[in-house]
Design a protein around this motif. Sequence first.
Motif, short mmCIF file in Angstrom:
data_model
loop_
_atom_site.label_atom_id
_atom_site.label_comp_id
_atom_site.label_asym_id
_atom_site.label_seq_id
_atom_site.Cartn_x
_atom_site.Cartn_y
_atom_site.Cartn_z
N VAL A 112 25.71 -0.63 -62.29
CA VAL A 112 26.08 0.04 -60.81
C VAL A 112 26.24 1.37 -61.07
N VAL A 113 25.63 2.37 -60.58
CA VAL A 113 25.64 4.03 -60.50
C VAL A 113 25.83 4.14 -59.13
N ASP A 114 26.99 5.20 -58.74
CA ASP A 114 27.19 5.61 -57.48
C ASP A 114 25.98 6.60 -57.22
N HIS A 115 25.11 6.21 -56.37
CA HIS A 115 23.87 6.91 -56.00
C HIS A 115 24.51 8.23 -55.08
N LYS A 116 25.50 8.16 -54.36
CA LYS A 116 25.78 9.36 -53.66
C LYS A 116 26.34 10.55 -54.67
N LEU A 117 27.10 10.22 -55.46
CA LEU A 117 27.41 10.96 -56.30
C LEU A 117 26.31 11.66 -57.34
N LEU A 118 25.50 10.47 -57.66
CA LEU A 118 24.35 10.93 -58.59
C LEU A 118 23.33 11.87 -58.14
N PHE A 119 23.01 11.59 -56.79
CA PHE A 119 22.04 12.45 -56.36
C PHE A 119 22.35 13.68 -55.30
N SER A 120 23.46 13.68 -55.00
CA SER A 120 23.84 14.61 -53.96
C SER A 120 23.75 16.04 -54.45
N PRO A 121 23.96 16.32 -55.83
CA PRO A 121 23.83 17.76 -56.32
C PRO A 121 22.16 18.21 -56.42
N VAL A 122 21.32 17.12 -56.18
CA VAL A 122 19.98 17.38 -56.74
C VAL A 122 18.95 17.24 -55.49
N THR A 123 19.73 16.86 -54.36
CA THR A 123 18.60 16.47 -53.11
C THR A 123 19.35 17.29 -51.70
N LYS A 124 18.50 17.20 -50.91
CA LYS A 124 19.07 17.68 -49.44
C LYS A 124 19.84 16.77 -48.78
N TRP A 125 19.77 15.34 -49.20
CA TRP A 125 20.58 14.30 -48.80
C TRP A 125 20.45 13.10 -49.36
N ALA A 126 21.77 12.47 -49.68
CA ALA A 126 21.65 11.16 -50.64
C ALA A 126 22.24 10.13 -49.43
N GLY A 127 21.22 9.35 -48.79
CA GLY A 127 21.97 8.23 -47.74
C GLY A 127 21.53 7.04 -48.14
#
Length: 535
Positions: A112-127
């Motif tokens: 389990v990885v927090d996808h919101k924290l993982l992808f927010s810095p490298v995307t326009k939106w992590a939903g």
Amino acid sequence: MGNTAEVVADYVRAAGGRFVFAYPGDPIIELMEAMRAQDVEVVLAGREGTAVFMAEAQAMVTGLPGVCLSTLGPGSTSIVNGVAAATWDRVPLLAISGQIDAGREDVVTHQVVDHKLLFSPVTKWAGRIEPRSVDTVMRKALRLAVAERPGAVHLTGSAETFAAPAPDNAVTPPPLGGGAGGVRVHRTEGGPDPTAVLRAARRPVLLAGAGATRCGASDALIRLAERAVAPVVVSPMAKGVFPEDHPLFAGVLDMACNQVLWDFLAGSDLVVAAGFDPVELIRPWSLAVPVLHVDTTPNTDQVYPSDCEVVGDVSASIDWLADEWRGEPRWDERDVAAHRDRLRTAYYAGRVAGRLNPTDVIDVVRASAPAETVVTCDVGSHKLLVGQGWQARRPRSVLMSNGLSSMGFGLPGAIAAQMTLGEAPVVALIGDGGFTMAATELRLAVARQLRLAVVVFCDGSLNRIELKQRALGYPSTATRLHDIDLVALAGSMGCHGVRVSSAAGLEKAMAGLTGPSGPLLIEARIDPAQYEAQF
């Protein structure tokens, strides 16, 4: 009423998706089945990291969002680099990762990885995908991915979510066109009118970037360049937006021979930055020349100052400037030709007689390949020469990562481009370092019998870094590659391979590109001395 996975698949299909690239896992089984049922082919990549590069390349050639799927945990962490590449390369991408169900996400730790924290810095939106809001989420994700400036969007969904019933709403995909409507002028208080700025310039130069490609600005650029007789320089990811066999073409910025290009720009009295994105700059902007900013977005980067901005669709904006043009031709085409001669001399500097030089490889492949060939390029010393020396005649015909500049893109990018384009020939120009990162994807090219030529520049080195170590007086540390018999490696995967060490041998090998279907690997044993002279 269908389930949530079916709604997601419906939106992907409605958005023009024919392929999604994936490495499967438990949480996305339902989603993959829904894709299959919607005639969206789920393509198995060798690993998640190459699947996302395939999706990026598909988006590069179509302008529509590429789609990749991964599982939870190590599947999602493995796509982070490719997702970041799409964002920094300004390419629309939709990445969907599986996750444990929301009720257990806060208390279970395995994978389990927090996808919101993982992808927010490298995307326009992590939903997150949820059954009740799946329509809105998919519309937002697709629209945001293509909106200026384009980039990646990441969505998370669990097995329970994908299997759950969703509201029976009509699938209504958002507009997916690039660019931005209208032409708006922004200027400093009391600042000049952009048309007056352009007319006042005696030696203006157009600098076209990837934003011009996204807006389909080729005809507008040609029109303005020819009306004003103004030369055009392009950024690497915009190669082909202005035909490189045109007498007003003046080269590619920040590739090989970049000092020649910077000197040329410094000799102008106005740079018209048409869709130029500073994300591509390798060398810091140091010009004292005024800049007229023309783009879909305001000049928020402030890498260069600009007293007035033309904000809107780049094609419409350039057409407006062409409509308003008044005055005599600004350049003598003989001066532009003399500049191209200087650029050509610098490009061939350092060639070693009797050896296979990097520029020889580019010249032979370009001469042997059909005019409509699409080329993908990996990252390394060879990219700087390909970026300058490969003559592109149309947009979206040269694919490379030059925002994030991520190694490993070239081969998976070529595979996806060939799958997407069908019969159009595709050539991958790859360094041996980048090739080893994705070599096993040859199996996919063989399985699909793709008409693909993979040309590997073999010098046994991570050359860009080794040259910098040498310049500092350091020994080569972790920059020498162990020799690999690439022909044998290709053969082990059912791919035809040939080794060449001369231009004549390469010409003979390239003749196979127009022969029987199936991929061809060319191990080009180059002399890297030219790199040292260049860089």
